[in-house]
Design a protein around this motif. Structure first.
Motif, PDB file in Angstrom:
ATOM      1  N   ALA A 155       0.851  -1.192   0.000  1.00 30.50           N
ATOM      2  CA  ALA A 155       0.000   0.000   0.000  1.00 30.50           C
ATOM      3  C   ALA A 155       0.881   1.234   0.000  1.00 30.50           C
ATOM      4  CB  ALA A 155      -0.918   0.004   1.222  1.00 30.50           C
ATOM      5  N   TYR A 156       0.363   2.298  -0.609  1.00 31.75           N
ATOM      6  CA  TYR A 156       1.069   3.571  -0.611  1.00 31.75           C
ATOM      7  C   TYR A 156       0.063   4.704  -0.746  1.00 31.75           C
ATOM      8  CZ  TYR A 156       0.909   2.525  -5.666  1.00 31.75           C
ATOM      9  OH  TYR A 156       0.506   2.165  -6.941  1.00 31.75           O
ATOM     10  N   VAL A 157       0.492   5.910  -0.366  1.00 30.61           N
ATOM     11  CA  VAL A 157      -0.367   7.093  -0.418  1.00 30.61           C
ATOM     12  C   VAL A 157       0.168   8.025  -1.497  1.00 30.61           C
ATOM     13  CG1 VAL A 157      -1.256   9.081   0.842  1.00 30.61           C
ATOM     14  CG2 VAL A 157      -0.964   6.893   2.017  1.00 30.61           C
ATOM     15  N   MET A 158      -0.736   8.532  -2.357  1.00 30.19           N
ATOM     16  CA  MET A 158      -0.361   9.456  -3.423  1.00 30.19           C
ATOM     17  C   MET A 158      -1.187  10.729  -3.304  1.00 30.19           C
ATOM     18  SD  MET A 158      -0.246   6.954  -6.755  1.00 30.19           S
ATOM     19  CE  MET A 158      -2.015   6.616  -6.598  1.00 30.19           C
ATOM     20  N   ASP A 159      -0.651  11.819  -3.896  1.00 22.21           N
ATOM     21  CA  ASP A 159      -1.452  13.023  -4.026  1.00 22.21           C
ATOM     22  C   ASP A 159      -2.043  13.078  -5.434  1.00 22.21           C
ATOM     23  OD1 ASP A 159       0.598  13.856  -5.698  1.00 22.21           O
ATOM     24  OD2 ASP A 159       1.401  15.344  -4.323  1.00 22.21           O
ATOM     25  N   PHE A 160      -2.681  14.195  -5.788  1.00 23.95           N
ATOM     26  CA  PHE A 160      -3.369  14.277  -7.072  1.00 23.95           C
ATOM     27  C   PHE A 160      -2.406  14.337  -8.254  1.00 23.95           C
ATOM     28  CE2 PHE A 160      -2.770  18.629  -5.595  1.00 23.95           C
ATOM     29  CZ  PHE A 160      -2.251  19.263  -6.709  1.00 23.95           C
ATOM     30  N   ARG A 161      -1.110  14.573  -7.976  1.00 22.69           N
ATOM     31  CA  ARG A 161      -0.110  14.552  -9.059  1.00 22.69           C
ATOM     32  C   ARG A 161       0.468  13.156  -9.259  1.00 22.69           C
ATOM     33  NH1 ARG A 161       2.645  19.010  -5.516  1.00 22.69           N
ATOM     34  NH2 ARG A 161       1.469  20.878  -6.061  1.00 22.69           N
ATOM     35  N   PHE A 162       0.020  12.178  -8.459  1.00 25.84           N
ATOM     36  CA  PHE A 162       0.539  10.817  -8.438  1.00 25.84           C
ATOM     37  C   PHE A 162       1.941  10.759  -7.846  1.00 25.84           C
ATOM     38  CE2 PHE A 162      -2.942  10.345 -11.395  1.00 25.84           C
ATOM     39  CZ  PHE A 162      -3.497   9.124 -11.026  1.00 25.84           C
ATOM     40  N   ASP A 163       2.317  11.782  -7.071  1.00 25.22           N
ATOM     41  CA  ASP A 163       3.535  11.716  -6.274  1.00 25.22           C
ATOM     42  C   ASP A 163       3.292  10.772  -5.101  1.00 25.22           C
ATOM     43  OD1 ASP A 163       5.033  13.482  -7.806  1.00 25.22           O
ATOM     44  OD2 ASP A 163       4.417  15.235  -6.644  1.00 25.22           O
ATOM     45  N   ILE A 164       4.242   9.893  -4.838  1.00 26.70           N
ATOM     46  CA  ILE A 164       4.120   8.945  -3.732  1.00 26.70           C
ATOM     47  C   ILE A 164       4.580   9.630  -2.448  1.00 26.70           C
ATOM     48  CG2 ILE A 164       4.899   6.725  -2.807  1.00 26.70           C
ATOM     49  CD1 ILE A 164       5.396   5.893  -5.758  1.00 26.70           C
ATOM     50  N   LEU A 165       3.685   9.759  -1.487  1.00 30.30           N
ATOM     51  CA  LEU A 165       3.983  10.443  -0.234  1.00 30.30           C
ATOM     52  C   LEU A 165       4.530   9.485   0.819  1.00 30.30           C
ATOM     53  CD1 LEU A 165       0.796  12.703  -0.007  1.00 30.30           C
ATOM     54  CD2 LEU A 165       2.971  13.184  -1.150  1.00 30.30           C
ATOM     55  N   ALA A 166       4.121   8.239   0.772  1.00 31.77           N
ATOM     56  CA  ALA A 166       4.595   7.236   1.732  1.00 31.77           C
ATOM     57  C   ALA A 166       4.205   5.857   1.215  1.00 31.77           C
ATOM     58  CB  ALA A 166       3.993   7.472   3.120  1.00 31.77           C
ATOM     59  N   CYS A 167       4.967   4.845   1.602  1.00 32.93           N
ATOM     60  CA  CYS A 167       4.610   3.465   1.267  1.00 32.93           C
ATOM     61  C   CYS A 167       4.979   2.570   2.437  1.00 32.93           C
ATOM     62  CB  CYS A 167       5.310   3.006  -0.021  1.00 32.93           C
ATOM     63  SG  CYS A 167       7.107   2.837   0.109  1.00 32.93           S
ATOM     64  N   ASN A 168       4.342   1.401   2.498  1.00 29.49           N
ATOM     65  CA  ASN A 168       4.640   0.487   3.601  1.00 29.49           C
ATOM     66  C   ASN A 168       5.688  -0.543   3.193  1.00 29.49           C
ATOM     67  OD1 ASN A 168       3.209  -1.329   2.030  1.00 29.49           O
ATOM     68  ND2 ASN A 168       1.534  -1.599   3.489  1.00 29.49           N
ATOM     69  N   ALA A 169       6.061  -1.389   4.151  1.00 33.23           N
ATOM     70  CA  ALA A 169       7.132  -2.357   3.918  1.00 33.23           C
ATOM     71  C   ALA A 169       6.754  -3.368   2.836  1.00 33.23           C
ATOM     72  CB  ALA A 169       7.464  -3.071   5.227  1.00 33.23           C
ATOM     73  N   ALA A 170       5.473  -3.745   2.767  1.00 36.12           N
ATOM     74  CA  ALA A 170       5.055  -4.715   1.755  1.00 36.12           C
ATOM     75  C   ALA A 170       5.209  -4.136   0.343  1.00 36.12           C
ATOM     76  CB  ALA A 170       3.605  -5.138   2.005  1.00 36.12           C
ATOM     77  N   ALA A 171       4.943  -2.835   0.183  1.00 35.60           N
ATOM     78  CA  ALA A 171       5.143  -2.199  -1.119  1.00 35.60           C
ATOM     79  C   ALA A 171       6.620  -2.179  -1.482  1.00 35.60           C
ATOM     80  CB  ALA A 171       4.566  -0.784  -1.106  1.00 35.60           C
TER      81      ALA A 171
END
Length: 280
Positions: free
Chosen positions: A120-136
């Motif tokens: 899993a990961y978190v993105m903003d509206f530009r598709f920039d990755i703000l954070a991801c977890n260890a599984a990602a």
């Protein structure tokens, strides 16, 4: 007004003449009467019509939108100071301040890290990755979310490995183009989003063609196949969940669609955790 129109024309011509076609990924074909880019090339890079761009250089388009000017600034490789100058002479005002994404909330980060077996990961509206977890990180590699792998749109269209590993690349990428068009409508004055779109239009023929067909798609869930170097082919379902705090952030979660894929991912996650523990 006449003085400002003349200044705009002179500024745009000078900016065009100092940018070589190869600087923006275009072939330098044939002899050119003047150095730098042609008006047609600037128009294509900035996603505007050639007629409109010619009228802009002549000061005959009224007050152009800030997002369009940012697309032209990106096409002409203008510096931040030159971008501001372009806005001042074309619109009579400085460009709006760029959107600053809200920081990742503690609860969203806890949710991200609380899914040890689901990439899993978190993105903003530009598709920039703000954070991801260890599984990602285990699935996509330790560089995921950093440097050249910090924006999923750039990854899909500019990284050859992404085209090879995403077995449903065309369908998934076309969805992303449609989603970017939706996000542009929500954030028409964001310069970084305009720069991203201009960059992808210049660098990818597929992106340019799909962008020009006006396709709109708000991706939220689906299934795709992913080829991993050691785990083989994985079939995953994806869900994109919107944060409701007004930040326009998205939580992107992958779940495994079949038992072999689940076993392969579990092996990857275990190996990744072991490697991290041994590195401490």
């Amino acid at each position: 007004m006449t003085a400002r129109r003349d200044e705009l024309a002179a500024f745009l011509r000078a900016a065009r003449e100092r940018v070589r076609p190869e600087d923006v990924g275009l072939p330098a074909l044939g002899r050119r009467r003047t150095p730098g880019l042609r008006r047609q090339e600037v128009a294509e890079l900035a996603a505007v019509s050639i007629d409109w761009y010619v009228r802009l250089e002549q000061g005959r388009v009224g007050t152009p939108g800030s997002a369009v000017l940012d697309g032209i600034a990106a096409a002409l490789l203008l510096s931040p100071a030159e971008r501001v100058h372009l806005h001042l002479i074309a619109r009579g005002e400085a460009p709006p301040q760029p959107h600053v994404p809200a920081p990742l909330s503690g609860s969203l980060r806890a949710l991200l890290n609380g899914m040890p077996l689901l990439p899993a990961y978190v993105m903003d509206f530009r598709f920039d990755i703000l954070a991801c977890n260890a599984a990602a990180s285990a699935l996509f590699g330790p560089e995921f979310g950093h440097g050249r792998l910090s924006n999923t749109a750039r990854m899909l269209f500019l990284e050859p490995e992404a085209r090879e590993t995403n077995l449903d690349w065309a369908a998934f990428s076309r969805e992303m183009v449609g989603n970017l068009r939706v996000n542009q409508a929500r954030h028409p004055d964001d310069p970084h989003l305009a720069e991203l779109i201009a960059e992808l239009r210049a660098a990818s023929a597929e992106f340019a063609a799909w962008w020009d067909d006006q396709h709109v798609h708000e991706r939220s869930r689906g299934t795709k196949r992913f080829r991993h170097a050691t785990a083989g082919t994985l079939t995953v379902a994806y869900d994109m969940l919107a944060a409701l705090d007004g930040s326009d952030q998205r939580l992107f979660v992958l779940t495994l669609a079949d038992e072999p894929s689940e076993r392969a991912l579990r092996t990857l996650v275990t190996a990744h955790a072991t490697a991290l523990a041994n590195a401490v």
